[in-house]
Design a protein around this motif. Structure first.
Motif, PDB file in Angstrom:
ATOM      1  N   GLN A  51       0.822  -1.223   0.000  1.00 44.50           N
ATOM      2  CA  GLN A  51       0.000   0.000   0.000  1.00 44.50           C
ATOM      3  C   GLN A  51       0.849   1.263   0.000  1.00 44.50           C
ATOM      4  O   GLN A  51       0.341   2.347  -0.294  1.00 44.50           O
ATOM      5  CB  GLN A  51      -0.930   0.033   1.215  1.00 44.50           C
ATOM      6  CG  GLN A  51      -2.033  -1.011   1.166  1.00 44.50           C
ATOM      7  CD  GLN A  51      -2.938  -0.875   2.374  1.00 44.50           C
ATOM      8  OE1 GLN A  51      -2.658  -1.428   3.424  1.00 44.50           O
ATOM      9  NE2 GLN A  51      -4.019  -0.134   2.231  1.00 44.50           N
ATOM     10  N   HIS A 138      -7.343  -9.244   6.223  1.00 44.85           N
ATOM     11  CA  HIS A 138      -7.430  -8.151   5.253  1.00 44.85           C
ATOM     12  C   HIS A 138      -6.019  -7.710   4.827  1.00 44.85           C
ATOM     13  O   HIS A 138      -5.734  -7.590   3.626  1.00 44.85           O
ATOM     14  CB  HIS A 138      -8.202  -6.971   5.881  1.00 44.85           C
ATOM     15  CG  HIS A 138      -8.248  -5.741   5.025  1.00 44.85           C
ATOM     16  ND1 HIS A 138      -9.419  -5.233   4.514  1.00 44.85           N
ATOM     17  CD2 HIS A 138      -7.257  -4.904   4.599  1.00 44.85           C
ATOM     18  CE1 HIS A 138      -9.135  -4.143   3.800  1.00 44.85           C
ATOM     19  NE2 HIS A 138      -7.832  -3.920   3.846  1.00 44.85           N
ATOM     20  N   HIS A 142      -3.455  -8.173   1.102  1.00 41.75           N
ATOM     21  CA  HIS A 142      -2.686  -7.166   0.356  1.00 41.75           C
ATOM     22  C   HIS A 142      -1.356  -7.753  -0.133  1.00 41.75           C
ATOM     23  O   HIS A 142      -0.858  -7.361  -1.192  1.00 41.75           O
ATOM     24  CB  HIS A 142      -2.379  -5.953   1.243  1.00 41.75           C
ATOM     25  CG  HIS A 142      -3.498  -4.952   1.325  1.00 41.75           C
ATOM     26  ND1 HIS A 142      -3.975  -4.264   0.232  1.00 41.75           N
ATOM     27  CD2 HIS A 142      -4.226  -4.511   2.380  1.00 41.75           C
ATOM     28  CE1 HIS A 142      -4.947  -3.441   0.606  1.00 41.75           C
ATOM     29  NE2 HIS A 142      -5.124  -3.573   1.903  1.00 41.75           N
TER      30      HIS A 142
HETATM   31 NI    NI Z   1      -6.528  -2.496   3.017  1.00 36.01          NI
END
Ligand code: NI
Length: 178
Positions: A51, A138, A142
């Motif tokens: 991210q 979660h 990723h």
């Molecule tokens: Ni996320």
């Protein structure tokens, strides 16, 4: 510590399978610190390396963070692996810093046992339950290039992405009008 840029959907780095971390050295620890600061700053409960544009298997979580972004219980996971999962599943509403402003219900395992390297590079195991279990699953997604919106129906995903696009357009026009 410094704040990092959070990459948003549909940036290609979010679709990539991340690489294993060779070792948890000072450079890695600095990166984990930066990720944590970035996560608190964005008022998130978890952040995975892809991210912030780094395709490595590392993530940070603080599932006890309150709304003021207090540093309640930071956790660092390097090369995490799910070694057991419960048969029971739960459905919970999730959001993601890479899909800003959106939420959707996602099904996850109720409990997972995870093996990982901690901040000092020591191998650990944790039995995660409740909210922490959801956040771990979660964030680990990723690392495999999966977003929570990949786990909802196509209809719901299309609606959500349309709303995201609309909000982005509105934000852009709002800036132009200034
Ligand atoms: Ni996320």
């Amino acid at each position: 510590m410094s704040r990092l840029e959070v990459y948003e959907y549909p940036h290609p780095v979010l679709k990539k399978k991340a690489e294993k971390v060779d070792k948890v050295d000072d450079e890695m620890r600095r990166f984990l610190d930066d990720m944590l600061e970035t996560m608190y700053d964005a008022v998130g409960v978890g952040l995975a390396a892809p991210q912030v544009g780094v395709s490595k298997r590392a993530l940070v979580i603080d599932a006890e963070r309150d709304d003021e972004g207090k540093h309640a219980h930071p956790m660092y996971f390097v090369n995490p692996e799910i070694i057991w999962k419960s048969e029971e599943k739960v459905v919970c509403e999730e959001g993601c810093l890479s899909v800003p402003g959106q939420r959707a219900e996602v099904e996850r395992f109720e409990k997972v046992r995870v093996r990982y390297l901690d901040y000092d590079g020591k191998e650990r195991e944790i039995l995660a339950e409740d909210f922490l279990a959801i956040v771990i699953q979660h964030e680990m997604d990723h690392l495999d290039g999966i977003l929570y919106i990949d786990r909802i129906s196509r209809l719901k995903r299309n609606m959500l992405l349309k709303k995201l696009q609309k909000e982005r357009d509105e934000a852009k026009h709002g800036e132009k009008a200034k």
